[in-house]
Design a protein around this motif. Structure first.
Motif, PDB file in Angstrom:
ATOM      1  N   LEU A 253      -2.963  -6.408  -0.882  1.00  0.00           N
ATOM      2  CA  LEU A 253      -2.913  -5.425  -2.388  1.00  0.00           C
ATOM      3  C   LEU A 253      -4.802  -5.368  -2.544  1.00  0.00           C
ATOM      4  CD1 LEU A 253      -1.318  -7.744  -5.188  1.00  0.00           C
ATOM      5  CD2 LEU A 253      -0.519  -5.008  -4.291  1.00  0.00           C
ATOM      6  N   PRO A 254      -5.227  -4.319  -2.545  1.00  0.00           N
ATOM      7  CA  PRO A 254      -6.588  -3.534  -2.130  1.00  0.00           C
ATOM      8  C   PRO A 254      -7.265  -5.190  -3.657  1.00  0.00           C
ATOM      9  CG  PRO A 254      -5.185  -2.339  -3.703  1.00  0.00           C
ATOM     10  CD  PRO A 254      -4.586  -2.833  -3.350  1.00  0.00           C
ATOM     11  N   GLY A 255      -8.784  -5.739  -2.350  1.00  0.00           N
ATOM     12  CA  GLY A 255      -9.557  -6.227  -3.601  1.00  0.00           C
ATOM     13  C   GLY A 255     -10.657  -7.472  -2.717  1.00  0.00           C
ATOM     14  N   PRO A 256     -11.029  -8.057  -3.264  1.00  0.00           N
ATOM     15  CA  PRO A 256     -11.978  -9.180  -2.415  1.00  0.00           C
ATOM     16  C   PRO A 256     -11.639  -9.381  -1.449  1.00  0.00           C
ATOM     17  CG  PRO A 256     -11.626 -10.128  -4.616  1.00  0.00           C
ATOM     18  CD  PRO A 256     -10.647  -8.499  -4.554  1.00  0.00           C
ATOM     19  N   GLU A 257     -10.434 -10.084  -1.260  1.00  0.00           N
ATOM     20  CA  GLU A 257      -9.592 -11.001  -0.005  1.00  0.00           C
ATOM     21  C   GLU A 257      -9.498  -9.777   0.558  1.00  0.00           C
ATOM     22  OE1 GLU A 257      -8.411 -10.922  -3.308  1.00  0.00           O
ATOM     23  OE2 GLU A 257      -8.639 -12.971  -3.968  1.00  0.00           O
ATOM     24  N   LEU A 258      -8.937  -8.882   1.039  1.00  0.00           N
ATOM     25  CA  LEU A 258      -8.975  -7.881   1.829  1.00  0.00           C
ATOM     26  C   LEU A 258      -9.758  -7.801   2.412  1.00  0.00           C
ATOM     27  CD1 LEU A 258      -6.444  -6.496   3.266  1.00  0.00           C
ATOM     28  CD2 LEU A 258      -6.287  -4.762   1.550  1.00  0.00           C
ATOM     29  N   ASP A 259     -10.660  -7.113   1.801  1.00  0.00           N
ATOM     30  CA  ASP A 259     -12.378  -7.039   2.321  1.00  0.00           C
ATOM     31  C   ASP A 259     -12.838  -7.641   2.849  1.00  0.00           C
ATOM     32  OD1 ASP A 259     -11.822  -4.258   0.708  1.00  0.00           O
ATOM     33  OD2 ASP A 259     -13.030  -5.126  -1.350  1.00  0.00           O
TER      34      ASP A 259
ATOM     35  N   ALA B 178       0.758  -5.133  16.274  1.00  0.00           N
ATOM     36  CA  ALA B 178       1.158  -6.300  14.788  1.00  0.00           C
ATOM     37  C   ALA B 178       0.743  -6.209  14.028  1.00  0.00           C
ATOM     38  CB  ALA B 178       0.930  -7.616  14.756  1.00  0.00           C
ATOM     39  N   VAL B 179       1.602  -5.749  12.917  1.00  0.00           N
ATOM     40  CA  VAL B 179       1.030  -5.879  11.055  1.00  0.00           C
ATOM     41  C   VAL B 179       1.880  -7.079  10.087  1.00  0.00           C
ATOM     42  CG1 VAL B 179       2.412  -5.061   9.110  1.00  0.00           C
ATOM     43  CG2 VAL B 179       1.583  -3.101  10.965  1.00  0.00           C
ATOM     44  N   VAL B 180       0.819  -7.834   9.876  1.00  0.00           N
ATOM     45  CA  VAL B 180       0.836  -9.107   8.719  1.00  0.00           C
ATOM     46  C   VAL B 180       0.707  -8.758   7.905  1.00  0.00           C
ATOM     47  CG1 VAL B 180       0.135 -11.159   8.765  1.00  0.00           C
ATOM     48  CG2 VAL B 180       0.017  -9.917  10.815  1.00  0.00           C
ATOM     49  N   THR B 181       1.949  -8.813   6.681  1.00  0.00           N
ATOM     50  CA  THR B 181       1.642  -8.647   5.617  1.00  0.00           C
ATOM     51  C   THR B 181       1.656  -9.481   5.008  1.00  0.00           C
ATOM     52  OG1 THR B 181       4.457  -9.470   4.342  1.00  0.00           O
ATOM     53  CG2 THR B 181       3.797  -7.483   5.833  1.00  0.00           C
ATOM     54  N   GLY B 182       0.563  -9.861   3.258  1.00  0.00           N
ATOM     55  CA  GLY B 182       0.168 -10.747   2.994  1.00  0.00           C
ATOM     56  C   GLY B 182      -0.774 -11.536   3.720  1.00  0.00           C
ATOM     57  N   GLY B 183      -1.467 -10.356   4.709  1.00  0.00           N
ATOM     58  CA  GLY B 183      -2.724 -10.493   5.797  1.00  0.00           C
ATOM     59  C   GLY B 183      -3.992 -11.138   5.097  1.00  0.00           C
ATOM     60  N   ALA B 184      -4.017 -10.879   4.276  1.00  0.00           N
ATOM     61  CA  ALA B 184      -5.265 -11.748   3.269  1.00  0.00           C
ATOM     62  C   ALA B 184      -5.186 -12.529   2.632  1.00  0.00           C
ATOM     63  CB  ALA B 184      -6.295 -10.826   1.671  1.00  0.00           C
ATOM     64  N   GLY B 185      -4.560 -13.334   2.955  1.00  0.00           N
ATOM     65  CA  GLY B 185      -4.186 -14.484   2.381  1.00  0.00           C
ATOM     66  C   GLY B 185      -4.311 -15.935   3.494  1.00  0.00           C
TER      67      GLY B 185
END
Length: 684
Positions: free
Chosen positions: A469-475, A440-447
């Motif tokens: 988007l790359p950033g602390p939330e995705l990390d 499964a792929v989830v876009t907006g996955g860090a929200g």
């Protein structure tokens, strides 16, 4: 190979475990077991075991002779004392006087001898450890030892290398008979420091944990030196077409070809997750003119067959461009593999009175000249384990061929290990989660909704990739184990293409897309600038089209259907004042959901959406909640609970709804509301 023994580390572990009531012998056994298990050239995925003979007290306080031996399911690289259950030694020694014992009876007797009935099953080689009269015993499937034994004259080479220091044991399947043979060999060579099990592995002994461990390192080093002494010219490359297609281009095709159709129902499919490996050594191996010979001989050590099957499938080299001709050739190769595997099963099942249940006939390892190897499994972990074993196979066969010629055990012996009754019993009791084998792929996955959705799909058994988007939330999402974090700007074509290539590289393809990324732009339509409206359409409509188009391209290459899920919004059907810049593209996205359902239903690709409302997220921020509550003259709690159910709807509710739609095999073109009940937003 160098010894990794460290006096300070060993003493520290003894001291730590002493505080927990663990004796020094067992503590050091844990330490050296970890040293062995941390070296992939020695041990991979359960392919070794260790033991120590010691004393322990039972629940009555009586002191007994015991064998601490590696338990089933424990990883040697991270083992704890609980992973070396204590087995009473006297009952095990008493079994040496009988001539025949089934595997099932052996396992039962070993369990009956455990001091703790809740402990894991002792190793299937427990009797061997018990019957060889040495204190510490180490067993590995060291690559270098396999290179020496997997040759036509392997026994002669081993006698040359080890002399009287090691007794030689012919190949016998693990279990009671192997234990008997090992005991005979050890008894005949009381001064031996180890055993060489032909085409299987290496045992070393010692009076201390360090002695047994460092003998293993020394024995492996002797084998490595002998390999270098006998090394000849390496593989001669075949002539390959150019330019070669990438792994991410062909992985979805391979994944689709490996999938098993379990019934006439189009969507009753047993999928696999893939892992791709490449590098100079692997490419030298798969590009060789003699690949069809040495790759079809068998496994480098018997237990690999359980994870990789006895043989891989070899596909032609793919060229960049139209993959249709290559796909036809690849399909023919996989079909031929399945037919050959079925014939192999039918040749050997009669030896067991026809009682064996045939495993699925799809290959677990795929060799592709110019590209590398792919390994498959029921999940990413199993695919990775199969890939590790396949890579080890490449290394061992490469070295064996450099000395002379690789030789495995017989086909009948491979069948015996692959269809071992103990393994069949495990399969009979195995269950899988509802979305196992799916990607499964989830876009907006860090929200908020993205993270909750990723968690829900992983809980249902799927492998998950999070696009954001790359950033602390995705990390943070990656560090929390939410899934494979893939930096992606869904408003950029190139970024989306790269992201899906990364997923195809990692898992082999995509089965489920949750197109979730979005943001809310507000303002009265008469006043909103065109550039703001265009920006909203870019993210809230065109991004959905962009990622869906990329996902469908992969799903069609796989040919196993798929599931498209969209986070639409109640604004699509129940617009609010000053929410036009957000609601209008969402209304277009609702149309997109249905259009994909219409155009791809016959391919087994379902398309459904969710209309959610008032979910705390990056769209509905605390600031926005406060503003909307004030505008409506209600409290924030009243605003969030302003629905028929009188409850706040959470991101987890949306996530569970996405999973439900993913499992709704007969549903497409549908919109599910997750809003606590809002009559004005109900579809008609």
């Amino acid at each position: 190979m160098k010894s990794a023994w460290n006096d300070q580390e060993a003493a520290g572990l003894v001291e730590r475990y002493a505080a927990e009531g663990v004796g020094g012998d067992l503590a050091l056994r844990v330490y050296t077991t970890r040293l062995l298990g941390s070296e992939p050239r020695l041990v991979l995925h359960g392919g070794g075991n260790t033991s120590v003979k010691s004393r322990a007290r039972d629940v009555t306080g009586a002191e007994l002779d015991v064998l601490y031996v590696k338990g089933s399911g424990w990883d040697m690289g991270t083992i704890e004392p609980a992973g070396l259950p204590a087995v009473q030694l006297d009952p095990l020694l008493g079994l040496a006087g009988i001539d025949v014992l089934s595997d099932e009876d052996m396992v039962n007797l070993q369990r009956r001898s455990l001091l703790d009935s809740k402990a894991p099953n002792p190793s299937v080689e427990t009797l061997l450890h018990a019957w060889v009269p040495r204190t510490f015993i180490d067993h590995t499937h060291a690559n270098a030892a396999l290179v020496l034994t997997d040759q036509p004259h392997g026994e002669e080479i081993c006698r040359e290398v080890y002399g009287d220091r090691a007794a030689i044991v012919p190949y016998i399947m693990p279990g009671f008979d192997l234990a008997k043979a090992a005991k005979v060999a050890a008894d005949a060579h009381p001064d031996a420091e180890g055993l060489v099990l032909l085409k299987h592995g290496l045992f070393t002994f010692g009076d201390t944990a360090r002695e047994a461990y460092e003998r293993m390192i020394e024995f492996v080093s002797l084998a490595e030196a002998r390999i270098e002494m006998g090394r000849r010219t390496m593989f001669v490359s075949a002539e390959l077409p150019a330019p070669i297609a990438s792994a991410s281009e062909i992985a979805p095709v391979i994944r689709g070809l490996l999938a098993n159709h379990r019934s006439d129902e189009r969507d009753d499919i047993e999928r696999f997750v893939l892992e791709h490996r490449t590098g100079p050594g692997i490419l030298s191996y798969v590009d060789s003119a003699e690949l069809a010979r040495y790759s079809q001989v068998g496994t480098v050590t018997p237990d690999h067959a359980i994870r990789t099957k006895p043989l891989p499938v070899v596909l032609p080299a793919p060229t960049i461009g139209d993959l249709t001709p290559w796909t036809r050739q690849a399909r023919a190769a996989v079909d031929a593999y399945r037919e050959a595997y079925t014939a192999y099963f039918e040749r050997h099942n009669p030896r067991y009175g026809g009682t064996k249940r045939m495993l699925d006939p799809s290959p677990r390892v795929v060799l592709v000249p110019g590209v590398g190897l792919f390994a498959s499994g029921r999940d990413a972990r199993a695919a990775s384990a199969a890939a590790d074993l396949a890579e080890t196979t490449v290394e061992v066969i490469t070295d064996a061929e450099s000395m002379n010629r690789f030789e495995s055990i017989t086909e009948a012996e491979l069948f015996d290990i692959e269809y071992w009754s103990l393994e069949q019993a495990k399969l009979a009791g195995a269950t899988e989660k509802a979305l196992a084998r799916h990607v499964a792929v989830v876009t907006g996955g860090a929200g908020a909704i993205g993270r909750a959705t990723a968690d829900a799909f992983r809980e249902a058994g799927a492998e998950v990739a999070l696009f954001d988007l790359p950033g602390p939330e995705l990390d943070a999402a990656a560090e929390a184990g939410a899934g494979l974090a893939v930096p992606c700007d869904v408003t950029d074509d190139a970024s989306v293409d790269r992201a899906f290539e990364a997923v195809a590289d990692r898992f082999g393809g995509v089965d489920i897309l949750v197109s979730n990324a979005g943001a809310a732009w507000r303002g009265p339509m008469a006043d909103v600038p065109d550039e703001v409206l265009r920006e909203s359409f870019e993210l809230n409509f065109f991004a959905h089209q962009r990622v869906t188009r990329a996902a469908v391209r992969i799903m069609r290459a796989q040919g196993t259907g798929g599931c498209l899920l969209f986070n639409v919004s109640k604004q699509a059907v129940n617009p609010g004042p000053e929410f036009g810049p957000y609601g209008l593209p969402k209304a277009a996205t609702l149309g997109l959901v249905r259009q994909y359902a219409i155009e791809h239903g016959r391919e087994g690709i379902r398309s459904n959406g969710i209309n959610a409302d008032r979910i705390r997220s990056g769209v509905l921020t605390d600031e926005m909640i406060a503003a909307r509550s004030e505008a409506r003259g209600v409290s924030e709690e009243g605003y969030m609970r302003g629905n028929l159910l009188g409850r706040e709807v959470r991101a987890e509710d949306v996530a569970r709804a996405f999973v439900s739609l993913a499992l709704a095999r007969a549903t497409t073109g549908a919109i599910l509301t997750v809003d606590g009940g809002n009559v004005a937003a109900a579809l008609r």
